[in-house]
Write an enzyme that holds these catalytic residues in place. Structure first.
Site, short mmCIF file in Angstrom:
data_model
loop_
_atom_site.label_atom_id
_atom_site.label_comp_id
_atom_site.label_asym_id
_atom_site.label_seq_id
_atom_site.Cartn_x
_atom_site.Cartn_y
_atom_site.Cartn_z
N CYS A 1 8.66 4.91 1.65
CA CYS A 1 9.67 4.03 1.04
C CYS A 1 9.89 4.49 -0.40
CB CYS A 1 9.29 2.56 1.15
SG CYS A 1 7.73 2.13 0.41
N PRO B 1 0.89 -3.47 7.13
CA PRO B 1 0.51 -4.67 7.89
C PRO B 1 0.92 -4.67 9.36
CG PRO B 1 2.43 -5.13 6.54
CD PRO B 1 2.01 -3.73 6.20
N GLU C 1 -6.03 1.95 9.74
CA GLU C 1 -5.80 1.46 8.38
C GLU C 1 -7.14 1.45 7.66
OE1 GLU C 1 -3.20 0.44 6.30
OE2 GLU C 1 -4.87 0.14 4.90
N ASP D 1 -10.60 5.51 7.41
CA ASP D 1 -9.77 6.48 6.70
C ASP D 1 -9.23 7.48 7.71
OD1 ASP D 1 -8.82 8.61 5.22
OD2 ASP D 1 -10.42 8.48 3.71
#
Ligand code: SAM
Length: 296
Positions: free
Chosen positions: A233, A118, A139, A166
């Protein structure tokens, strides 16, 4: 935390042995709200005194002078403040502040944020360059792209070219001084007791395919001598070290050592010497960071 699937516990155990209990404890912790001041709009001192005036208890962040830990409030309370509504602060986890810091964006640099929504890191890249870097933020998911656009506009970030596409289809003739590849991943470092765990071996292997393709593409789009930050992450080596091993040498990338003196307060797990694997704990989400230079 009983919700973690057995295969994941086994993998953590295989990778980190003695640290398994530390990881599971870290994943089960509720972390305080953390935020970054948008210094394109307001100084840290102004934001800090406004927050203190409103009754928020604030702690500094060792590696980032413009970030704060809020000790006595939930996200929803911060989201009601004028500071938040005017885009003067951005709520962001401490771990996710690290990749743009490592990228060290400078005025005039042409920077690609390859998988950007985001948009917390897109905005941080701009802030760190004083609003003077030229950012292309890409994005592929339309709904997430709209969120990226909203955040970039709300934070008043200048010189950003937003692409809903993409990243694998970006023109191979493009060249960037620096690239952030904050890759889509299983999220194994950010599991929380409140959210059902959706990670499966299939999800991990799908992520790995995408991560390798995105990293190869990033190295194509990077200028020779340019720097790339690869982050996830996830704390699964399949998505981190193994991706680097599979791609770097054949794509002209070389790992650069990370100056760990800058990040002494970051809790680490064992990993490849040049990289940082952040151990989840009461302040940090599990995370992985690598700094790569294109040498040919
Ligand atoms: N860097 C973002 C931030 O700090 O706000 C978070 C990025 S998130 C880890 C990964 C993003 O990559 C997701 O929004 C996902 O939709 C996007 N993505 C996945 N595959 C992509 C592709 N091939 N091209 C562009 N974006 C992609």
């Amino acid at each position: 935390m009983d919700l973690i699937p057995e295969f994941l516990k086994d993998t953590f155990n295989r990778h980190y042995g003695d640290n398994l209990a530390r990881i599971l404890a870290g994943l089960s912790m509720t972390r305080p709200v953390t935020l970054r001041v948008n210094t394109l709009k307001i100084s840290s001192e102004q934001a800090k005194s406004a927050l203190i005036k409103m009754g928020f208890k604030i702690k500094p962040v060792g590696f980032y002078a413009d970030a704060f830990i809020i000790e006595n409030a939930k996200e929803s309370e911060l989201q009601k403040t004028e500071l938040y509504l005017r885009g003067e602060i951005y709520l962001q986890s401490l771990s996710s502040m690290l990749p743009p810091l490592l990228l060290e964006p400078k005025s005039g640099e042409n920077i690609l944020d390859m998988t950007a929504a985001p948009g917390g890191k897109t905005c941080e890249i701009s802030v760190l360059s004083g609003g003077e870097s030229l950012i292309t933020a890409c994005e592929r998911d339309k709904i997430r792209f709209d969120r990226l656009k909203y955040n970039v506009q709300k934070q008043g970030v200048p010189r950003v070219n937003l692409l809903c596409t993409d990243a694998l289809k970006l023109d191979d003739f493009l060249r960037f001084d620096k690239i952030l590849l904050d890759a889509p991943c299983s999220g194994s470092g950010t599991l929380s007791p409140d959210v059902p765990v959706k990670i499966s071996p299939k999800l991990v292997s799908n992520c790995v395919v995408l991560q390798k393709n995105l990293l190869k593409k990033a190295l194509k789009l990077l200028k020779k001598g340019g720097m790339l930050v690869y982050s996830t992450c996830s704390i699964l080596k399949e998505e981190n070290e193994n991706v680097l091993d599979a791609v770097l040498s054949q794509s002209g990338g070389e790992l650069m050592p990370i100056d760990k003196n800058r990040f002494t307060c970051v809790p680490e797990l064992d990993g490849m010497a040049e990289t940082v694997t952040v151990c989840p704990d009461e302040l940090f989400e599990g995370f992985f960071l690598a700094l790569i230079k294109k040498i040919k």
